[in-house]
Motif scaffolding. Structure first.
Motif, PDB file in Angstrom:
ATOM      1  N   GLY A  42      37.440  48.217  42.165  1.00 59.15           N
ATOM      2  CA  GLY A  42      37.248  49.549  41.620  1.00 59.15           C
ATOM      3  C   GLY A  42      35.943  50.127  42.104  1.00 59.15           C
ATOM      4  N   PRO A  43      35.739  51.426  41.936  1.00 55.54           N
ATOM      5  CA  PRO A  43      34.524  52.079  42.422  1.00 55.54           C
ATOM      6  C   PRO A  43      33.296  51.671  41.627  1.00 55.54           C
ATOM      7  N   SER A  44      32.126  51.983  42.150  1.00 54.43           N
ATOM      8  CA  SER A  44      30.881  51.718  41.439  1.00 54.43           C
ATOM      9  C   SER A  44      30.885  52.454  40.112  1.00 54.43           C
ATOM     10  N   GLY A  45      30.401  51.757  39.065  1.00 52.97           N
ATOM     11  CA  GLY A  45      30.341  52.363  37.752  1.00 52.97           C
ATOM     12  C   GLY A  45      31.636  52.332  36.971  1.00 52.97           C
ATOM     13  N   SER A  46      32.665  51.671  37.503  1.00 53.31           N
ATOM     14  CA  SER A  46      33.964  51.661  36.828  1.00 53.31           C
ATOM     15  C   SER A  46      34.047  50.634  35.711  1.00 53.31           C
TER      16      SER A  46
END
Length: 237
Positions: A42-46
């Motif tokens: 998943g993306p950063s901060g997810s």
């Protein structure tokens, strides 16, 4: 029959209060069993790192329940039950590389001689034997990460958690570290959960949990793995 190591039911994690509150994880219901190889993508901060911290008992949920049936309860008081490879620097500055690797074993009651022998073997597995007498300040970021992986492997945990373990490594060492993590988990009968941005890493693992906006979605395995060789996912969006 695989043993449930971690069981989460409706787990949420919120940071801050009021208007400043940030919900990092929503309604996490998941199980990690012995022998499973799982990538959390998943993306950063997810919320990938938060999931791993919850699994390790390093963070506590603000809602829902998390238990460790196959680990005899909360693992935080028992060094060696869970091995965690952190995303950032995690070596103790006053200790040499081999002393950093040996420390968790000593805390778990392993004799100094056995701890030293297992530490040396683990450093060799990650191509870091030549670094054994160096202090953390004498290591590059990639070298320090390899030592951190060796520290986890040497302790022989039942659950291995790795948060972006290859982020500071070149391609050769990236592939080596993932191979060693997978082979060690299989040898120990342990579970391996790796958070990663790198799809080349994710496809090495049998299951993929994709996280979006703090929610884990139905897991998907890489195409080369036959459907009959995968455990059905527990998760829904």
């Amino acid at each position: 029959m695989p043993t449930e190591l971690v069981r989460c039911t409706g787990v949420a994690r919120t940071y801050g209060r009021g208007d400043a509150a940030v919900v990092a994880i929503h309604g996490l219901t998941a199980t990690v069993r012995t022998g499973e190889l799982i990538a959390v993508t998943g993306p950063s901060g997810s919320g990938k790192s938060t999931v791993l911290h919850l699994f390790a008992g390093l963070d506590s949920p603000t809602a829902g329940t998390i238990t460790w049936p196959g680990l005899g309860g909360d693992p935080t008081g028992r060094p060696g039950a869970v091995g965690f490879v952190f995303q950032g620097p995690s070596l103790l500055a006053p200790l040499t590389a081999v002393e950093n690797v040996a420390l968790p074993m000593l805390l778990a009651g392993v004799t100094p001689a056995e701890a030293a022998a297992r530490a040396a073997t683990a450093l060799g597995l990650v191509d870091a034997a030549a670094l054994s007498q160096r202090l953390p300040e004498e290591l590059s970021g990639g070298q320090a990460q390899r030592v951190a992986v060796a520290r986890v492997l040497a302790a022989r945990p039942a659950l291995i958690l790795a948060d972006e373990p290859t982020g500071q490594l070149d391609a050769t060492h990236r592939d080596q570290i993932i191979t060693v993590l997978i082979e060690t988990a299989r040898h120990l009968g342990a579970a391996l959960v790796v958070s990663t941005h790198d799809q080349r890493v994710a496809t090495r693992l049998r299951r993929q949990w994709r996280i979006r906006d703090g929610r884990l979605c139905t897991d998907a395995g890489p195409a080369p793995v036959p459907t009959t060789d995968r455990t059905a996912g527990d998760l829904t969006c």
